[in-house]
Design a protein around this motif. Structure first.
Motif, PDB file in Angstrom:
ATOM      1  N   GLN A   1       0.831  -1.204   0.000  1.00 28.14           N
ATOM      2  CA  GLN A   1       0.000   0.000   0.000  1.00 28.14           C
ATOM      3  C   GLN A   1       0.870   1.259   0.000  1.00 28.14           C
ATOM      4  OE1 GLN A   1      -3.338   0.186   2.756  1.00 28.14           O
ATOM      5  NE2 GLN A   1      -3.200  -2.030   3.093  1.00 28.14           N
ATOM      6  N   LEU A   2       1.884   1.256   0.856  1.00 35.15           N
ATOM      7  CA  LEU A   2       2.771   2.410   0.934  1.00 35.15           C
ATOM      8  C   LEU A   2       3.565   2.582  -0.354  1.00 35.15           C
ATOM      9  CD1 LEU A   2       4.128   4.729   2.423  1.00 35.15           C
ATOM     10  CD2 LEU A   2       5.644   3.055   3.523  1.00 35.15           C
TER      11      LEU A   2
ATOM     12  N   GLN B   1      10.905   8.736  10.572  1.00 29.52           N
ATOM     13  CA  GLN B   1       9.767   9.638  10.749  1.00 29.52           C
ATOM     14  C   GLN B   1       8.550   9.157   9.976  1.00 29.52           C
ATOM     15  OE1 GLN B   1      10.975  13.595   9.678  1.00 29.52           O
ATOM     16  NE2 GLN B   1      12.517  13.759  11.311  1.00 29.52           N
ATOM     17  N   LEU B   2       8.778   8.634   8.777  1.00 25.45           N
ATOM     18  CA  LEU B   2       7.674   8.132   7.959  1.00 25.45           C
ATOM     19  C   LEU B   2       7.012   6.941   8.641  1.00 25.45           C
ATOM     20  CD1 LEU B   2       6.107   8.352   5.311  1.00 25.45           C
ATOM     21  CD2 LEU B   2       7.840   6.901   4.243  1.00 25.45           C
ATOM     22  N   ALA B   3       7.818   6.042   9.194  1.00 24.68           N
ATOM     23  CA  ALA B   3       7.272   4.881   9.892  1.00 24.68           C
ATOM     24  C   ALA B   3       6.466   5.315  11.115  1.00 24.68           C
ATOM     25  CB  ALA B   3       8.407   3.946  10.301  1.00 24.68           C
ATOM     26  N   ALA B   4       6.998   6.283  11.878  1.00 28.03           N
ATOM     27  CA  ALA B   4       6.299   6.743  13.079  1.00 28.03           C
ATOM     28  C   ALA B   4       4.982   7.424  12.722  1.00 28.03           C
ATOM     29  CB  ALA B   4       7.207   7.699  13.861  1.00 28.03           C
ATOM     30  N   ARG B   5       4.985   8.212  11.684  1.00 32.07           N
ATOM     31  CA  ARG B   5       3.781   8.939  11.295  1.00 32.07           C
ATOM     32  C   ARG B   5       2.664   8.002  10.862  1.00 32.07           C
ATOM     33  NH1 ARG B   5       3.270  11.781   5.747  1.00 32.07           N
ATOM     34  NH2 ARG B   5       1.043  12.149   5.721  1.00 32.07           N
ATOM     35  N   LEU B   6       3.018   6.915  10.158  1.00 32.83           N
ATOM     36  CA  LEU B   6       2.017   5.967   9.657  1.00 32.83           C
ATOM     37  C   LEU B   6       1.736   4.831  10.633  1.00 32.83           C
ATOM     38  CD1 LEU B   6       3.201   5.727   5.939  1.00 32.83           C
ATOM     39  CD2 LEU B   6       1.237   6.996   6.831  1.00 32.83           C
ATOM     40  N   GLY B   7       2.486   4.784  11.725  1.00 31.91           N
ATOM     41  CA  GLY B   7       2.305   3.700  12.680  1.00 31.91           C
ATOM     42  C   GLY B   7       2.764   2.368  12.135  1.00 31.91           C
ATOM     43  N   LEU B   8       3.795   2.412  11.292  1.00 30.11           N
ATOM     44  CA  LEU B   8       4.328   1.194  10.684  1.00 30.11           C
ATOM     45  C   LEU B   8       5.694   0.889  11.268  1.00 30.11           C
ATOM     46  CD1 LEU B   8       3.490   1.942   6.937  1.00 30.11           C
ATOM     47  CD2 LEU B   8       2.245   0.415   8.479  1.00 30.11           C
ATOM     48  N   SER B   9       6.088  -0.359  11.158  1.00 27.29           N
ATOM     49  CA  SER B   9       7.425  -0.736  11.598  1.00 27.29           C
ATOM     50  C   SER B   9       8.447  -0.281  10.563  1.00 27.29           C
ATOM     51  CB  SER B   9       7.520  -2.248  11.777  1.00 27.29           C
ATOM     52  OG  SER B   9       7.401  -2.903  10.522  1.00 27.29           O
ATOM     53  N   ARG B  10       9.672  -0.090  10.995  1.00 29.32           N
ATOM     54  CA  ARG B  10      10.719   0.302  10.054  1.00 29.32           C
ATOM     55  C   ARG B  10      10.937  -0.757   8.979  1.00 29.32           C
ATOM     56  NH1 ARG B  10      16.187   2.517  12.395  1.00 29.32           N
ATOM     57  NH2 ARG B  10      16.478   2.814  10.158  1.00 29.32           N
ATOM     58  N   PRO B  11      10.910  -2.076   9.303  1.00 30.96           N
ATOM     59  CA  PRO B  11      11.060  -3.072   8.237  1.00 30.96           C
ATOM     60  C   PRO B  11       9.977  -2.973   7.168  1.00 30.96           C
ATOM     61  CG  PRO B  11      11.463  -4.085  10.367  1.00 30.96           C
ATOM     62  CD  PRO B  11      10.943  -2.700  10.644  1.00 30.96           C
TER      63      PRO B  11
END
Length: 252
Positions: free
Chosen positions: A26-27, A51-61
């Motif tokens: 999706q991303l 920052q992108l992971a934190a904003r979307l609530g996704l893991s870094r992997p």
């Protein structure tokens, strides 16, 4: 001068956790769309994936997997000490009777052409059959390298009836063949076209900036004017990493 930041963190992105579509995909699709429409500009840096992971609530992997999928497509590149850089948007061309030169201009790209060969030569059996001339008859052969925004995109091989167009001097490098035909009073009417794919030879890979064995899209086209005369037999090669054909399918 440092590269500008494409700033993916400022985009209106979101994921649907109830969807069966993987989150990374999706991303990746949203980032690819942003590259295609220029919100993520070629040459810019993608920005901070933490920052992108934190904003979307996704893991870094997950974010890393999305980015890697676009790296694999040739849309992004990871540069040590620099970050993840946007390379380009893929040229998507509708399947219609149009010139690549005109299509690139209409899409806001900047086409340029290098003429590699421009000669009269005897028609092979295949060329003669396509153009409706006698095998061995003299035809015009022109081979060109087409670039978009300074980047190699396609090798264009065209056979035309001798005397159809004035292809002397710098004219073939300055514009597209179809524009030259229209300027000469030729009305293009229809074409037969075949699209395929194969691997690049060493001779083809060099001008296109690819490695030997890279995937290429192929297109063969015979074009007719409004009198039914064949005015062109084209055999073109496109970088699959930079180019795609768009199809519209209708229910019958």
């Amino acid at each position: 001068m440092p590269k500008s930041t494409a700033d993916a963190t400022a985009l209106d992105l979101g994921v649907d956790r109830s969807s069966p579509v993987p989150l990374y995909y999706q991303l990746a699709q949203q980032l690819e769309a942003a590259i295609a429409d220029g919100r993520l500009a070629a040459g810019g840096l993608l920005g901070n994936e933490i920052q992108l992971a934190a904003r979307l609530g996704l893991s870094r992997p997950t974010v890393r997997q999305a980015i890697q999928s676009l790296v694999d497509k040739g849309l992004l590149v990871r540069r040590r000490g620099v970050g993840t850089q946007v390379l380009h948007s893929k040229v998507r061309r509708p399947l219609e009777l149009s010139s690549l030169f005109d299509d690139l201009e209409a899409a806001g790209r900047h086409p340029s052409t290098t003429v590699l060969t421009n000669v009269l030569r005897p028609a092979s059996a295949a060329v003669a059959a396509a153009l409706g001339v006698t095998e061995g008859a003299e035809v015009r052969y022109i081979e060109r390298l087409r670039e978009a925004d300074g980047e190699p995109l396609a090798l264009l091989h065209n056979h035309l009836p001798a005397g159809l167009l004035d292809l002397s001097g710098e004219r073939p490098a300055a514009t597209g063949l179809y524009r030259m035909m229209r300027g000469a009073g030729i009305t293009l009417h229809s074409a037969r076209q075949t699209v395929g794919a194969r691997l690049a030879t060493a001779d083809e890979a060099g001008p296109l900036g690819e490695s030997e064995g890279a995937a290429l899209l192929t297109m063969e086209r015979t074009t007719f004017d409004d009198t039914g005369r064949a005015v062109e037999f084209a055999s073109h090669l496109y970088r699959a990493s930079r180019y795609a054909f768009d199809f519209q399918l209708l229910v019958r």
